[in-house]
Design a protein around this motif. Structure first.
Motif: not given
Length: 340
Positions: A100-104
């Motif tokens: 679910p992280h905004k950026e990976i």
């Protein structure tokens, strides 16, 4: 006659027992612990406002960590796989993109064979067939990336605080590079260079906020004693750029995080650790002893400046994000979380 058994050289990726270190490098052992004790007593750097929560992992080796904490940016610092095949890399990318992280953001490690054109031929036809769909994952290979993030108020804040503060925006610049000092066959392990070769000077942009490498910098969370498995040229580059955060992996035993303050105490630590121990295991080397004294003196000065005067100075948070616990094949090291 029975064939003579040649003793095997110790594995550089395993820890050296304390009693051996006490014999082989007694002064450096004292220097190491003096620096780290004084360094651990200093206050942590204050995050910017609004803070960005960075979740750091590395060395998953085809496994999937459980209970990855939430955050704004997730970083994987390499060694996603063991066999380095397209299929294995794709499985890791699919899992990462589902989080679910905004950026990976991801870089390669030496086990991610397919990602280095020089080692790709070592894979079988089946292993290197197809292409990788990176989905929403940012793959960095000697390149920078600027992320603009909308940071929402923390859920630990009161409802009134969240209402008044609202959403804020921050931009951060990341740079990722996978190369490591050689630790295996150059034709199989990806992105290697001969140990001692300078593969780093003037390669990292100066405005980098987060540096991501697979190798540690030398003498920092890299099985420092007796020799250090990290790269000395990377250490010089990190000192030049001074990023807010440096994320790496590769050496599983070094997992954890620390703050490096760019001051006289750290300079003395590096100089002492880099000194030769040829005579009497360093006991007769005045340069190591002198730098041990400097670490103590400059470290205490920095501690007083911090605790009494509130002084901070330039620093870098260093994170060895290895998930693999030592060389057990199990992912049991804690996921590292940093607010910057």
């Amino acid at each position: 006659m029975p064939e003579a058994i040649t003793p095997q050289a110790p594995d550089p990726f395993e820890t050296t027992p304390f009693h051996e270190l006490l014999f082989k490098a007694p002064v450096k052992l004292l220097l190491f612990h003096t620096y780290h004790v004084l360094n651990s007593l200093r206050s942590a750097p204050t995050p910017s406002d609004p803070p960005i929560r960075v979740v750091c992992i590395s060395d998953t080796h085809e496994k999937f960590p459980e209970n990855v904490p939430s955050g704004d940016v997730l970083i994987h610092a390499g060694d996603m796989t063991n066999d380095g095949s397209v299929a294995s890399i794709q499985k890791q990318v699919d899992w990462l993109s589902s989080l679910p992280h905004k950026e990976i953001v991801v870089i390669s490690g030496n086990h991610d064979t397919y990602l280095d054109p020089r080692t790709r031929p070592s894979l079988s036809d089946d292993q290197r067939s197809g292409t990788i769909d990176w989905k929403r994952v940012h793959y960095l290979q000697h390149r920078s990336l600027t992320l603009s993030l909308a940071i929402e108020p923390s859920y630990t804040d009161s409802p009134r605080t969240r209402l008044l503060s609202g959403v804020k925006h921050r931009s951060i610049r990341l740079y990722g590079a996978p190369q490591i000092p050689a630790c295996g066959p150059l034709s199989i392990h990806a992105f290697q260079y001969p140990r001692g070769l300078d593969a780093w000077s003037e390669t990292v942009p100066e405005a980098t906020d987060i540096l991501i490498t697979h190798t540690p910098p030398k003498y920092h969370m890299d099985l420092t004693l007796p020799n250090g498995m990290g790269c000395e040229h990377l250490m010089k580059e990190v000192r030049r750029v001074k990023p807010t955060l440096h994320v790496f992996g590769h050496v599983h035993w070094g997992a954890g995080q620390m703050v490096v303050w760019w001051d006289g105490c750290h300079d003395a630590y590096e100089m002492g650790m880099g000194a030769r121990t040829r005579w009497a295991h360093g006991l007769l080397n005045p340069w190591i002893w002198w730098n041990l004294v400097r670490v103590g003196y400059r470290g205490l000065r920095g501690l007083v400046w911090d605790k009494v005067w509130g002084g901070k100075g330039p620093s870098t948070i260093m994170v060895n994000a290895s998930q693999m616990h030592e060389n057990t094949g199990k992912l049991s090291n804690p996921v590292q979380v940093v607010d910057i």
